[in-house]
Design a protein around this motif. Structure first.
Motif, PDB file in Angstrom:
ATOM      1  N   UNK A  20      84.444  23.049  62.494  1.00 52.97           N
ATOM      2  CA  UNK A  20      85.897  22.989  62.670  1.00 52.97           C
ATOM      3  C   UNK A  20      86.356  23.803  63.880  1.00 52.97           C
ATOM      4  N   UNK A  21      85.697  24.908  64.167  1.00 54.21           N
ATOM      5  CA  UNK A  21      86.044  25.660  65.373  1.00 54.21           C
ATOM      6  C   UNK A  21      85.812  24.797  66.612  1.00 54.21           C
ATOM      7  N   UNK A  22      84.691  24.143  66.665  1.00 54.12           N
ATOM      8  CA  UNK A  22      84.385  23.306  67.837  1.00 54.12           C
ATOM      9  C   UNK A  22      85.301  22.089  67.901  1.00 54.12           C
ATOM     10  N   UNK A  73      95.148  16.740  61.569  1.00 55.42           N
ATOM     11  CA  UNK A  73      95.560  17.649  62.628  1.00 55.42           C
ATOM     12  C   UNK A  73      96.357  16.870  63.663  1.00 55.42           C
ATOM     13  N   UNK A  74      97.511  17.391  64.029  1.00 56.72           N
ATOM     14  CA  UNK A  74      98.326  16.835  65.103  1.00 56.72           C
ATOM     15  C   UNK A  74      97.768  17.349  66.424  1.00 56.72           C
ATOM     16  N   UNK A  75      97.435  16.439  67.336  1.00 57.55           N
ATOM     17  CA  UNK A  75      96.880  16.816  68.640  1.00 57.55           C
ATOM     18  C   UNK A  75      97.728  16.189  69.745  1.00 57.55           C
ATOM     19  N   UNK A  76      97.659  16.776  70.932  1.00 50.78           N
ATOM     20  CA  UNK A  76      98.478  16.290  72.051  1.00 50.78           C
ATOM     21  C   UNK A  76      98.022  14.945  72.587  1.00 50.78           C
ATOM     22  N   UNK A  77      96.715  14.687  72.621  1.00 45.35           N
ATOM     23  CA  UNK A  77      96.189  13.455  73.206  1.00 45.35           C
ATOM     24  C   UNK A  77      94.920  13.058  72.460  1.00 45.35           C
ATOM     25  N   UNK A  78      95.070  12.189  71.487  1.00 46.70           N
ATOM     26  CA  UNK A  78      93.951  11.826  70.618  1.00 46.70           C
ATOM     27  C   UNK A  78      92.843  11.118  71.392  1.00 46.70           C
ATOM     28  N   UNK A  83      87.173  11.617  73.409  1.00 45.41           N
ATOM     29  CA  UNK A  83      86.174  11.788  74.473  1.00 45.41           C
ATOM     30  C   UNK A  83      85.450  13.127  74.329  1.00 45.41           C
ATOM     31  N   UNK A  84      86.202  14.173  74.038  1.00 48.06           N
ATOM     32  CA  UNK A  84      85.612  15.514  73.901  1.00 48.06           C
ATOM     33  C   UNK A  84      84.678  15.620  72.696  1.00 48.06           C
ATOM     34  N   UNK A  85      84.973  14.881  71.636  1.00 46.40           N
ATOM     35  CA  UNK A  85      84.170  14.962  70.415  1.00 46.40           C
ATOM     36  C   UNK A  85      82.961  14.025  70.427  1.00 46.40           C
ATOM     37  N   UNK A  86      82.981  13.031  71.315  1.00 43.12           N
ATOM     38  CA  UNK A  86      81.862  12.100  71.398  1.00 43.12           C
ATOM     39  C   UNK A  86      80.611  12.871  71.811  1.00 43.12           C
ATOM     40  N   UNK A  87      79.541  12.684  71.059  1.00 46.28           N
ATOM     41  CA  UNK A  87      78.314  13.441  71.279  1.00 46.28           C
ATOM     42  C   UNK A  87      78.209  14.652  70.374  1.00 46.28           C
TER      43      UNK A  87
END
Length: 132
Positions: A20-22, A73-78, A83-87
């Motif tokens: 969850x931190x990552x 979680x509400x995020x600014x740009x899903x 993209x950041x979570x892929x991998x």
């Protein structure tokens, strides 16, 4: 009455807190090896060990057995978050998808199999509803 937190019971607190931190980019507050919290402005995600269950009601929960709750979680740009979570995330349930209620939603599972939804409001009504 105010809603303040949701608690996930797990057999591996360190693994789930690290995940969850990552995934969120937030730093957890680790009270003990059996309990940690990720605090946001609106609510807290608590992560607790199975060893804490007897303090409340022995046998009342089973880790990695959630089939009905989605932590959101509400995020600014899903799309950017995807993209950041892929991998990193190994179990995407869906790619970013615009839902009929106006949120663009990315759903995946945490290491215990719990559903997590990161979303961004995209329609005027949804944007107004979640205005910060």
């Amino acid at each position: 009455m105010d809603f303040v937190s949701i608690r996930i019971i797990t057999s591996d607190v360190a693994r789930l807190v690290d995940f969850y931190e990552r995934a969120t980019g937030m730093q957890a507050i680790r009270a003990t090896e059996d309990f940690a919290e990720l605090k946001t402005a609106g609510a807290t995600l608590a992560i607790a060990s199975t060893r804490t269950v007897p303090l409340f009601a022995p046998g009342s929960t089973r880790p990695a057995d959630n089939h009905s709750v989605i932590t959101e979680f509400l995020v600014d740009d899903v799309d950017r978050v995807h993209q950041n979570l892929t991998g990193f995330v190994t179990d995407f349930v869906n790619a970013p998808t615009t839902m009929p209620w106006g949120n663009r939603s990315l759903m995946f599972r945490d290491p215990d199999g719990n559903l997590v939804n990161f979303f961004t409001p995209v329609t005027p009504a949804a944007i107004e509803k979640f205005a910060r």
